[in-house]
Motif scaffolding. Structure first.
Motif, PDB file in Angstrom:
ATOM      1  N   THR A 227      17.915  13.680   7.133  1.00  0.00           N
ATOM      2  CA  THR A 227      17.176  12.798   8.032  1.00  0.00           C
ATOM      3  C   THR A 227      15.781  12.540   7.490  1.00  0.00           C
ATOM      4  O   THR A 227      15.065  13.467   7.112  1.00  0.00           O
ATOM      5  N   ALA A 228      15.390  11.267   7.429  1.00  0.00           N
ATOM      6  CA  ALA A 228      14.060  10.923   6.928  1.00  0.00           C
ATOM      7  C   ALA A 228      12.988  11.444   7.873  1.00  0.00           C
ATOM      8  O   ALA A 228      13.184  11.483   9.097  1.00  0.00           O
ATOM      9  N   PRO A 229      11.847  11.893   7.358  1.00  0.00           N
ATOM     10  CA  PRO A 229      10.756  12.356   8.227  1.00  0.00           C
ATOM     11  C   PRO A 229      10.285  11.243   9.170  1.00  0.00           C
ATOM     12  O   PRO A 229      10.422  10.061   8.868  1.00  0.00           O
ATOM     13  N   GLN A 230       9.738  11.645  10.301  1.00  0.00           N
ATOM     14  CA  GLN A 230       9.209  10.686  11.261  1.00  0.00           C
ATOM     15  C   GLN A 230       7.920  10.082  10.724  1.00  0.00           C
ATOM     16  O   GLN A 230       6.954  10.791  10.437  1.00  0.00           O
ATOM     17  N   VAL A 231       7.894   8.762  10.582  1.00  0.00           N
ATOM     18  CA  VAL A 231       6.736   8.088  10.011  1.00  0.00           C
ATOM     19  C   VAL A 231       5.768   7.696  11.124  1.00  0.00           C
ATOM     20  O   VAL A 231       6.170   7.053  12.104  1.00  0.00           O
ATOM     21  N   PRO A 232       4.497   8.068  11.019  1.00  0.00           N
ATOM     22  CA  PRO A 232       3.523   7.680  12.047  1.00  0.00           C
ATOM     23  C   PRO A 232       3.377   6.160  12.122  1.00  0.00           C
ATOM     24  O   PRO A 232       3.615   5.445  11.140  1.00  0.00           O
ATOM     25  N   ALA A 233       2.982   5.668  13.275  1.00  0.00           N
ATOM     26  CA  ALA A 233       2.767   4.237  13.439  1.00  0.00           C
ATOM     27  C   ALA A 233       1.598   3.776  12.580  1.00  0.00           C
ATOM     28  O   ALA A 233       0.642   4.526  12.350  1.00  0.00           O
ATOM     29  N   LEU A 234       1.686   2.551  12.097  1.00  0.00           N
ATOM     30  CA  LEU A 234       0.616   1.989  11.294  1.00  0.00           C
ATOM     31  C   LEU A 234      -0.600   1.681  12.168  1.00  0.00           C
ATOM     32  O   LEU A 234      -0.454   1.321  13.340  1.00  0.00           O
ATOM     33  N   PRO A 235      -1.799   1.805  11.605  1.00  0.00           N
ATOM     34  CA  PRO A 235      -2.999   1.443  12.379  1.00  0.00           C
ATOM     35  C   PRO A 235      -2.967  -0.029  12.782  1.00  0.00           C
ATOM     36  O   PRO A 235      -2.537  -0.884  12.012  1.00  0.00           O
ATOM     37  N   ALA A 236      -3.408  -0.308  13.978  1.00  0.00           N
ATOM     38  CA  ALA A 236      -3.481  -1.701  14.453  1.00  0.00           C
ATOM     39  C   ALA A 236      -4.868  -2.260  14.172  1.00  0.00           C
ATOM     40  O   ALA A 236      -5.862  -1.521  14.122  1.00  0.00           O
ATOM     41  N   GLY A 237      -4.934  -3.578  14.012  1.00  0.00           N
ATOM     42  CA  GLY A 237      -6.220  -4.222  13.790  1.00  0.00           C
ATOM     43  C   GLY A 237      -6.682  -4.107  12.351  1.00  0.00           C
ATOM     44  O   GLY A 237      -5.952  -3.666  11.451  1.00  0.00           O
ATOM     45  N   ASP A 238      -7.908  -4.519  12.116  1.00  0.00           N
ATOM     46  CA  ASP A 238      -8.468  -4.513  10.762  1.00  0.00           C
ATOM     47  C   ASP A 238      -8.709  -3.078  10.279  1.00  0.00           C
ATOM     48  O   ASP A 238      -9.189  -2.227  11.038  1.00  0.00           O
TER      49      ASP A 238
ATOM     50  N   VAL B 183       0.840  -1.196   0.000  1.00  0.00           N
ATOM     51  CA  VAL B 183       0.000   0.000   0.000  1.00  0.00           C
ATOM     52  C   VAL B 183       0.873   1.244   0.000  1.00  0.00           C
ATOM     53  O   VAL B 183       1.792   1.375   0.819  1.00  0.00           O
ATOM     54  N   ASP B 184       0.601   2.139  -0.941  1.00  0.00           N
ATOM     55  CA  ASP B 184       1.281   3.434  -0.995  1.00  0.00           C
ATOM     56  C   ASP B 184       0.500   4.399  -0.106  1.00  0.00           C
ATOM     57  O   ASP B 184      -0.563   4.892  -0.470  1.00  0.00           O
ATOM     58  N   LEU B 185       1.039   4.649   1.097  1.00  0.00           N
ATOM     59  CA  LEU B 185       0.345   5.525   2.048  1.00  0.00           C
ATOM     60  C   LEU B 185       0.377   6.980   1.613  1.00  0.00           C
ATOM     61  O   LEU B 185      -0.475   7.776   2.022  1.00  0.00           O
ATOM     62  N   GLY B 186       1.364   7.354   0.825  1.00  0.00           N
ATOM     63  CA  GLY B 186       1.478   8.727   0.366  1.00  0.00           C
ATOM     64  C   GLY B 186       2.864   9.280   0.593  1.00  0.00           C
ATOM     65  O   GLY B 186       3.783   8.595   1.057  1.00  0.00           O
ATOM     66  N   PHE B 187       3.016  10.542   0.265  1.00  0.00           N
ATOM     67  CA  PHE B 187       4.296  11.241   0.366  1.00  0.00           C
ATOM     68  C   PHE B 187       4.377  11.986   1.692  1.00  0.00           C
ATOM     69  O   PHE B 187       3.450  12.696   2.086  1.00  0.00           O
ATOM     70  N   LEU B 188       5.501  11.814   2.378  1.00  0.00           N
ATOM     71  CA  LEU B 188       5.725  12.491   3.655  1.00  0.00           C
ATOM     72  C   LEU B 188       6.769  13.578   3.429  1.00  0.00           C
ATOM     73  O   LEU B 188       7.934  13.288   3.162  1.00  0.00           O
ATOM     74  N   PRO B 189       6.372  14.858   3.499  1.00  0.00           N
ATOM     75  CA  PRO B 189       7.315  15.941   3.192  1.00  0.00           C
ATOM     76  C   PRO B 189       8.494  15.957   4.153  1.00  0.00           C
ATOM     77  O   PRO B 189       8.389  15.568   5.318  1.00  0.00           O
ATOM     78  N   GLY B 190       9.630  16.418   3.637  1.00  0.00           N
ATOM     79  CA  GLY B 190      10.839  16.518   4.445  1.00  0.00           C
ATOM     80  C   GLY B 190      11.051  17.916   4.987  1.00  0.00           C
ATOM     81  O   GLY B 190      10.211  18.814   4.829  1.00  0.00           O
ATOM     82  N   ASN B 191      12.199  18.102   5.618  1.00  0.00           N
ATOM     83  CA  ASN B 191      12.514  19.411   6.212  1.00  0.00           C
ATOM     84  C   ASN B 191      13.820  19.982   5.682  1.00  0.00           C
ATOM     85  O   ASN B 191      14.414  20.863   6.297  1.00  0.00           O
ATOM     86  N   GLY B 192      14.291  19.467   4.558  1.00  0.00           N
ATOM     87  CA  GLY B 192      15.508  19.977   3.961  1.00  0.00           C
ATOM     88  C   GLY B 192      16.780  19.362   4.483  1.00  0.00           C
ATOM     89  O   GLY B 192      17.875  19.787   4.102  1.00  0.00           O
ATOM     90  N   THR B 193      16.703  18.357   5.353  1.00  0.00           N
ATOM     91  CA  THR B 193      17.886  17.688   5.881  1.00  0.00           C
ATOM     92  C   THR B 193      17.958  16.271   5.307  1.00  0.00           C
ATOM     93  O   THR B 193      17.055  15.808   4.619  1.00  0.00           O
TER      94      THR B 193
END
Length: 250
Positions: A123-134, A111-121
């Motif tokens: 360092t990769a952006p902080q990725v939110p935790a995946l939803p748990a359960g169905d 699944v392509d969750l989408g694009f997470l914008p960066g901050n110009g460094t």
């Protein structure tokens, strides 16, 4: 009287063959431009198409269509892949992918969750935790991003922790990393104003857009005209030079 010298048979054959080849290549480039424009229009129309069941298109999706589907499943905990190939944000960023497990199915859906914008460094952006359960997800069932030659081998196999980062998302590498087969396409989620991700999906023809195909077509047609012009120039008759008479004085 003809203005051309009688050409050798091989020069005529070579010129005709070359001109026809150049014209054929030009027509092929125009055909490719029309094909890509049709795909882009079809892709844009698919984004607002009615939702349909996933199972009928899961294993054998239509070659030139992008079904908009809805399905349920569970994300594999912590299994996240980052495509470090930013196209949406001048400050950098990553496209985020996660495998979805459907109940009763061996294959995983990327699944392509989408694009997470960066901050110009770097360092990769902080990725939110995946939803748990169905979860129930919906979006376009699209081909994976193109794969090019990646120096250094399998980038995913060389990493021990998630999220794993790569500059080319190779589905074969992802399948080996997960130890599970993948569906032939991935799910690009529909836009969601409440999501942290930017979801502006489109077909990636940046390397060869329709306009470039048309430019190449013009180039091939120019070569065809040049071949004929060169043939005519080389075989035109040259006027004999007039002899200059010198006058003698007695």
């Amino acid at each position: 009287m003809s203005a051309l010298r009688r050409p050798a048979w091989w020069s005529v054959a070579l010129t005709v063959a070359g001109a026809l080849l150049f014209v054929r290549l030009g027509l092929w480039q125009l055909h490719r431009a029309d094909e890509k424009e049709a795909l882009l229009r079809r892709y844009a129309t698919s984004a607002t198409a009615p939702l349909q069941a996933f199972d009928p298109v899961a294993s054998t999706p239509p070659e030139t269509a992008y079904p908009r589907v809805r399905l349920s499943g569970r994300y594999l905990p912590g299994r996240i892949y980052l495509l470090d190939n930013p196209k949406h944000d001048a400050l950098g960023g990553v496209e985020v992918y996660a495998p979805l497990q459907r109940a009763g199915h061996e294959r995983l859906l990327l699944v392509d969750l989408g694009f997470l914008p960066g901050n110009g460094t770097d360092t990769a952006p902080q990725v939110p935790a995946l939803p748990a359960g169905d979860v129930t997800v919906q979006g376009l069932y699209v081909p994976p991003p193109g794969v090019a030659l990646e120096m250094g081998g399998d980038a995913l196999a060389q990493q021990r922790t998630y999220p794993k980062k790569t500059i080319y998302l190779d589905p074969a590498q992802v399948a080996r990393d997960l130890g599970r087969p993948l569906y032939p396409r991935l799910l690009a989620l529909d836009p969601d104003p409440a999501a942290i991700y930017v979801r502006k999906h489109t077909l990636d023809f940046s390397a060869m857009p329709p306009s470039r195909h048309r430019a190449y077509a013009f180039q091939w047609f120019t070569f065809a005209v040049a071949a004929v012009v060169i043939f005519l120039v080389l075989h035109r008759k040259r006027r004999p030079r007039a002899r200059s008479s010198t006058s003698r004085t007695p």
